[in-house]
Design a protein around this motif. Sequence first.
Motif, short mmCIF file in Angstrom:
data_model
loop_
_atom_site.label_atom_id
_atom_site.label_comp_id
_atom_site.label_asym_id
_atom_site.label_seq_id
_atom_site.Cartn_x
_atom_site.Cartn_y
_atom_site.Cartn_z
N PRO A 180 32.98 16.99 6.11
CA PRO A 180 32.63 18.11 5.23
C PRO A 180 32.33 19.38 6.03
N PRO A 181 32.30 20.52 5.35
CA PRO A 181 31.95 21.77 6.04
C PRO A 181 30.54 21.69 6.62
N SER A 182 30.32 22.43 7.70
CA SER A 182 28.99 22.47 8.31
C SER A 182 28.01 23.20 7.40
N GLU A 183 26.74 23.05 7.66
CA GLU A 183 25.72 23.73 6.86
C GLU A 183 25.87 25.26 6.98
N ARG A 184 26.32 25.72 8.13
CA ARG A 184 26.52 27.17 8.28
C ARG A 184 27.62 27.66 7.34
N VAL A 185 28.74 26.93 7.29
CA VAL A 185 29.84 27.32 6.39
C VAL A 185 29.41 27.15 4.94
N VAL A 186 28.66 26.09 4.66
CA VAL A 186 28.15 25.89 3.29
C VAL A 186 27.31 27.09 2.87
N ALA A 187 26.47 27.59 3.77
CA ALA A 187 25.63 28.75 3.45
C ALA A 187 26.48 29.98 3.20
N GLU A 188 27.54 30.17 3.98
CA GLU A 188 28.42 31.31 3.77
C GLU A 188 29.15 31.21 2.43
N ILE A 189 29.58 30.00 2.11
CA ILE A 189 30.23 29.80 0.80
C ILE A 189 29.26 30.10 -0.33
N ALA A 190 28.03 29.61 -0.20
CA ALA A 190 27.02 29.86 -1.24
C ALA A 190 26.76 31.34 -1.41
N ALA A 191 26.70 32.08 -0.31
CA ALA A 191 26.47 33.52 -0.39
C ALA A 191 27.65 34.22 -1.06
N ALA A 192 28.86 33.80 -0.73
CA ALA A 192 30.05 34.40 -1.34
C ALA A 192 30.12 34.10 -2.83
N VAL A 193 29.75 32.88 -3.21
CA VAL A 193 29.73 32.53 -4.64
C VAL A 193 28.67 33.35 -5.36
N SER B 288 40.15 31.79 -10.41
CA SER B 288 38.85 32.39 -10.69
C SER B 288 38.31 33.17 -9.50
N ALA B 289 37.36 34.05 -9.77
CA ALA B 289 36.71 34.82 -8.71
C ALA B 289 35.99 33.90 -7.74
N VAL B 290 35.41 32.82 -8.26
CA VAL B 290 34.71 31.87 -7.41
C VAL B 290 35.69 31.16 -6.47
N SER B 291 36.81 30.71 -7.01
CA SER B 291 37.82 30.05 -6.17
C SER B 291 38.31 30.97 -5.07
N GLN B 292 38.56 32.22 -5.42
CA GLN B 292 39.04 33.17 -4.42
C GLN B 292 37.99 33.39 -3.33
N ALA B 293 36.74 33.52 -3.73
CA ALA B 293 35.67 33.77 -2.77
C ALA B 293 35.50 32.58 -1.82
N VAL B 294 35.51 31.37 -2.36
CA VAL B 294 35.34 30.18 -1.53
C VAL B 294 36.49 30.05 -0.53
N ALA B 295 37.70 30.26 -1.00
CA ALA B 295 38.86 30.13 -0.12
C ALA B 295 38.84 31.15 1.00
N ARG B 296 38.40 32.36 0.70
CA ARG B 296 38.35 33.39 1.75
C ARG B 296 37.33 33.05 2.83
N VAL B 297 36.20 32.48 2.43
CA VAL B 297 35.22 32.04 3.42
C VAL B 297 35.80 30.93 4.29
N ALA B 298 36.52 29.99 3.66
CA ALA B 298 37.13 28.90 4.42
C ALA B 298 38.13 29.43 5.43
N LEU B 299 38.93 30.39 5.03
CA LEU B 299 39.91 30.97 5.95
C LEU B 299 39.23 31.72 7.09
N ALA B 300 38.13 32.38 6.79
CA ALA B 300 37.39 33.09 7.83
C ALA B 300 36.80 32.12 8.85
N ASN B 301 36.62 30.87 8.44
CA ASN B 301 36.06 29.84 9.33
C ASN B 301 37.11 28.79 9.68
N ALA B 302 38.36 29.20 9.73
CA ALA B 302 39.46 28.25 9.95
C ALA B 302 39.28 27.47 11.25
#
Length: 385
Positions: free
Chosen positions: A61-74, A282-296
């Motif tokens: 799974p994603p690290s807690e740091r990436v999880v936090a970034e996803i949560a902030a983007a959402v 959705s806006a949420v899907s787009q935001a989550v995917a962009r965070v994932a790409l930033a942390n590729a």
Amino acid sequence: MTTRPLLAAQQGDTPRNPLLRGQGLTLDELPIRDELRGEQPYGAPQLDVPVALNVNENPYPPSERVVAEIAAAVADAARTLNRYPDRDAVALRADLASYLTADGGVGLGVDNVWAANGSNEVMQHVLLAFGGPGRTALSFAPTYSMYPEYARDTHTAWVAGRRAEDFSIDRATALAAIEEHRPSVILLASPNNPTGTALPLADIAAILDAAPGMVVVDEAYAEFRRAGTPSALTLLAQYPRLIVTRTMSKAFALAGGRLGYLAAAPAVVDALRIVRLPYHLSAVSQAVARVALANADELLAAVQQLRAERDRTVEWLRAVGLRSAESDANFVLFGTFANRHAVWQGLLERGVLIRETGPDGWLRVSIGTPQEMAAFQAALVEVMR
């Protein structure tokens, strides 16, 4: 409030709620399309087991740091959920283009990329735009079991050629099928699911040269391919009717995010924009995917480990006397068994869930953590005694 009418209906009484009077209606009594009668919804078993190795997920799974970034983007996206999202997902598509440019070594821009809710919806868009009544889709079995369903759901005729004994595509056989059926869409999975087989670029190019319509190369597992195995992205500039599809579900460990995408000529993307539903992503899907790409770099760090575990699994399976297909994916097809369901069931009884799919006698195991693969091996040894 709702329990009593349901119980009454079960006991044969007339429900008080008129909406519940059709509770006993069967599917066959509905005016469903004829080609859907007798069909079952697609899906692998979803069972609560200690070791789930059946749907080709990334086990890390994603690290807690990436999880936090996803949560902030959402959270940022949530502040404007009263507004519709960018219906063309331009910023996300630009990020995807940058990622593909780096991965495939081919310069791509936002106009070359399309995105949707998983590669399933991407494929549906392709069949909606280029398939349809009076048109044919062609692929080569064994391959991904959703392909004929995409065709069925878009009223596209479906033709399945056969792969060779080693699960490659025989070029002469493929060209003969193209000449006979003149398909509007050809679907080529590389690496192929469920076999893991990657296609040589020369074979893809030969099919493109012969194809009268669109050719889709499904690269859902591309990040797991072995060193020296090129991507079909390198053929895009030469073949304007080529579509290369990808997903973030596998290597990016984003199966729950539901983000698939493709690369193609801008005119192809324009065609897909015609058939997509408004605001499909959705806006949420787009935001989550962009965070994932930033942390590729971080999210893809486990890919090499999974490749190594896959290769060790292939070696182990062969060492215990089984056959195993060469794999460029994060799963392995193995066999052969006189009664593969009994083997599948025996593994399940020992807490290990794999997939009963592919040709008769074969089973597919997703690559998990070293601990999960050890559990799989121990259970399989017991079952084969």
